[in-house]
Design a protein around this motif. Sequence first.
Motif, PDB file in Angstrom:
ATOM      1  N   ASP A  20      -3.050   8.735 -10.052  1.00 56.06           N
ATOM      2  CA  ASP A  20      -2.348   9.440 -11.136  1.00 56.06           C
ATOM      3  C   ASP A  20      -0.923   9.785 -10.708  1.00 56.06           C
ATOM      4  O   ASP A  20       0.028   9.600 -11.478  1.00 56.06           O
ATOM      5  N   ALA A  21      -0.790  10.299  -9.491  1.00 57.18           N
ATOM      6  CA  ALA A  21       0.537  10.708  -9.010  1.00 57.18           C
ATOM      7  C   ALA A  21       1.502   9.522  -8.979  1.00 57.18           C
ATOM      8  O   ALA A  21       2.663   9.628  -9.401  1.00 57.18           O
ATOM      9  N   LEU A  22       1.020   8.402  -8.499  1.00 56.01           N
ATOM     10  CA  LEU A  22       1.875   7.209  -8.413  1.00 56.01           C
ATOM     11  C   LEU A  22       2.288   6.723  -9.804  1.00 56.01           C
ATOM     12  O   LEU A  22       3.465   6.435 -10.065  1.00 56.01           O
ATOM     13  N   PHE A  23       1.332   6.651 -10.713  1.00 59.83           N
ATOM     14  CA  PHE A  23       1.655   6.208 -12.073  1.00 59.83           C
ATOM     15  C   PHE A  23       2.644   7.167 -12.739  1.00 59.83           C
ATOM     16  O   PHE A  23       3.564   6.745 -13.442  1.00 59.83           O
ATOM     17  N   GLU A  24       2.448   8.451 -12.529  1.00 57.85           N
ATOM     18  CA  GLU A  24       3.366   9.429 -13.146  1.00 57.85           C
ATOM     19  C   GLU A  24       4.796   9.214 -12.655  1.00 57.85           C
ATOM     20  O   GLU A  24       5.742   9.210 -13.450  1.00 57.85           O
ATOM     21  N   HIS A  77       0.850  -1.200   0.000  1.00 59.79           N
ATOM     22  CA  HIS A  77       0.000   0.000   0.000  1.00 59.79           C
ATOM     23  C   HIS A  77       0.879   1.241   0.000  1.00 59.79           C
ATOM     24  O   HIS A  77       1.531   1.535   1.005  1.00 59.79           O
ATOM     25  N   PHE A  78       0.837   1.992  -1.090  1.00 62.17           N
ATOM     26  CA  PHE A  78       1.713   3.166  -1.174  1.00 62.17           C
ATOM     27  C   PHE A  78       1.366   4.262  -0.149  1.00 62.17           C
ATOM     28  O   PHE A  78       2.280   4.819   0.471  1.00 62.17           O
ATOM     29  N   PRO A  79       0.072   4.516   0.160  1.00 59.23           N
ATOM     30  CA  PRO A  79      -0.193   5.585   1.143  1.00 59.23           C
ATOM     31  C   PRO A  79       0.216   5.199   2.568  1.00 59.23           C
ATOM     32  O   PRO A  79       0.214   6.050   3.447  1.00 59.23           O
ATOM     33  N   GLN A  80       0.537   3.941   2.789  1.00 63.35           N
ATOM     34  CA  GLN A  80       0.894   3.509   4.149  1.00 63.35           C
ATOM     35  C   GLN A  80       2.399   3.590   4.416  1.00 63.35           C
ATOM     36  O   GLN A  80       2.867   3.145   5.462  1.00 63.35           O
ATOM     37  N   THR A  81       3.143   4.170   3.475  1.00 59.87           N
ATOM     38  CA  THR A  81       4.596   4.279   3.637  1.00 59.87           C
ATOM     39  C   THR A  81       4.959   4.947   4.963  1.00 59.87           C
ATOM     40  O   THR A  81       5.888   4.517   5.649  1.00 59.87           O
ATOM     41  N   GLU A  82       4.222   5.989   5.300  1.00 58.38           N
ATOM     42  CA  GLU A  82       4.609   6.764   6.491  1.00 58.38           C
ATOM     43  C   GLU A  82       4.076   6.185   7.790  1.00 58.38           C
ATOM     44  O   GLU A  82       4.351   6.735   8.856  1.00 58.38           O
ATOM     45  N   MET A  83       3.309   5.106   7.727  1.00 61.91           N
ATOM     46  CA  MET A  83       2.742   4.577   8.978  1.00 61.91           C
ATOM     47  C   MET A  83       3.200   3.156   9.289  1.00 61.91           C
ATOM     48  O   MET A  83       2.582   2.462  10.106  1.00 61.91           O
ATOM     49  N   LEU A  84       4.313   2.751   8.685  1.00 60.53           N
ATOM     50  CA  LEU A  84       4.911   1.473   9.085  1.00 60.53           C
ATOM     51  C   LEU A  84       5.077   1.468  10.599  1.00 60.53           C
ATOM     52  O   LEU A  84       5.385   2.494  11.192  1.00 60.53           O
ATOM     53  N   SER A  88      -3.337   2.119  -4.135  1.00 65.53           N
ATOM     54  CA  SER A  88      -3.245   3.545  -3.863  1.00 65.53           C
ATOM     55  C   SER A  88      -4.328   3.883  -2.824  1.00 65.53           C
ATOM     56  O   SER A  88      -4.801   2.988  -2.113  1.00 65.53           O
ATOM     57  N   SER A  89      -4.697   5.142  -2.687  1.00 65.07           N
ATOM     58  CA  SER A  89      -5.799   5.501  -1.784  1.00 65.07           C
ATOM     59  C   SER A  89      -7.090   5.547  -2.598  1.00 65.07           C
ATOM     60  O   SER A  89      -7.110   5.184  -3.772  1.00 65.07           O
ATOM     61  N   VAL A  90      -8.155   6.039  -1.992  1.00 64.89           N
ATOM     62  CA  VAL A  90      -9.442   6.112  -2.684  1.00 64.89           C
ATOM     63  C   VAL A  90      -9.459   7.221  -3.753  1.00 64.89           C
ATOM     64  O   VAL A  90     -10.324   7.244  -4.630  1.00 64.89           O
ATOM     65  N   HIS A  91      -8.462   8.119  -3.681  1.00 63.12           N
ATOM     66  CA  HIS A  91      -8.487   9.318  -4.526  1.00 63.12           C
ATOM     67  C   HIS A  91      -7.884   9.052  -5.901  1.00 63.12           C
ATOM     68  O   HIS A  91      -6.732   8.620  -5.992  1.00 63.12           O
TER      69      HIS A  91
END
Length: 441
Positions: A141-145, A75-82, A133-136
Amino acid sequence: MSIQTYRASLLHFAAPTQSPKEDYVYIADGLLVTRNGKIEFIGEYKDNIHQYLDAKHHDYSGKLILPGFIDSHLHFPQTEMLASFGEQLLDWLTDYTFPVERKFENKEYASRIAKVFLKQLYRHGTTTGMVYSSVHKQAADALFEEAQNNEMLLIAGKVCMDRHCPDWLQDTAASAQQDTAQLIETWHNNGRLKYAITPRFAPTSTPEQLHALGELAQQYPDVYIQTHLSENHNEIAWVKELFPERKNYLDVYDHYNLLRKGAVFGHGIHLEQSEWQRLRETEAAIAFCPTSNLFLGSGLFDLAKAQQENVPVTLATDVGGGTSFSMLKTMSEAYKICQLKGNQIDPMQGLYLMTQGSAVTLDLDDKIGNLNPGTDADFVVLDPEFDELTALRFEHHRTPQDLIFALSMLADDRAVFATYIAGKPVYQAQNNTQEEVHNVA
Ligand code: GUN
Ligand code: ZN
């Protein structure tokens, strides 16, 4: 780009196999040749180097080149909450995960974290991720870019969830269908990128949303599908309450046409016999996420049972339920779980699950997962002797199995000397002075 040559020990699985313990290819003094982002040749160094004397040469003697690792669930949005303390799945989602994922409504924030996230993958030797990714829509888009900037083969999807999570994190059946369709049209097979339809898990999707996503899956037969399955006992009981008319947890997804080859279900720890059977029939896969399963107290996945049932398994970190980006560490925790289940996962089996085995399951082995000529030049250079202890341990290592096993137990990103994607370096250890790192800011 011109021809590049690499001298190192080479290890990979050239073909799909049920017997990775026997079917690996190891070349102690090997030559890997790349041209224009693809692997052109592998073989013995001494017999072949004379054909490439004009090429740019990289001397990685004493090091080990493997195919880049594939992390099939994270999960990419969970990077900061390991490493968030103290909860099991459902409370962990409420208390930690949802508040963090809210931040990804801001695309600039999502781009910033996408850069950090991809850098973490590369420094751990991972060249392909199958990513939530997240729900947004804009966060996807940001991740794919960012992945496209590095010519990476990334599979990812916008999470869909329209109930049982905070209002501020919900989409709807219609918006999930529309946003997912737009993301597929924009990103799927755009360069090396691939899309995965991503309902978070059955409890957070209404039947209407699952129906809408099943329609999309039929409309786009070659996109991937990813979700969670049978991770935690309370979760499973909740699914039974929410979908009383379905036979079991997997049957919810089955009913909405979300089972097929290319569908990857995270966890699958507490499956019923008929669920194993249905996974086998549909060629859907389970992503085994050992560090997450231990961290969240979810349970011990039965790898031997999956093999007996002929259900494809991939290995994955599940960051941030998982506790490390390192696929080597992930393999060591898989070994320990198997020990507790009374089995031993052979080191070559572990390596297979994070390279060629995953690629075969995802139908990508013509592109990644091995070092075959014609595939994309995604590979990792490991330095087995990265510190005093490992230098001692590997002074007299016995076999390729022993090397991989001890690396899985003792190493992490410290053993990663360089990571290449499409023939270009995306990460280099500080003591590696061979060349500039491409693109990753
Ligand atoms: N089930 C639903 N969402 C999640 C998640 O983000 N992580 C894990 N491990 N399980 C989930
Ligand atoms: Zn997960």
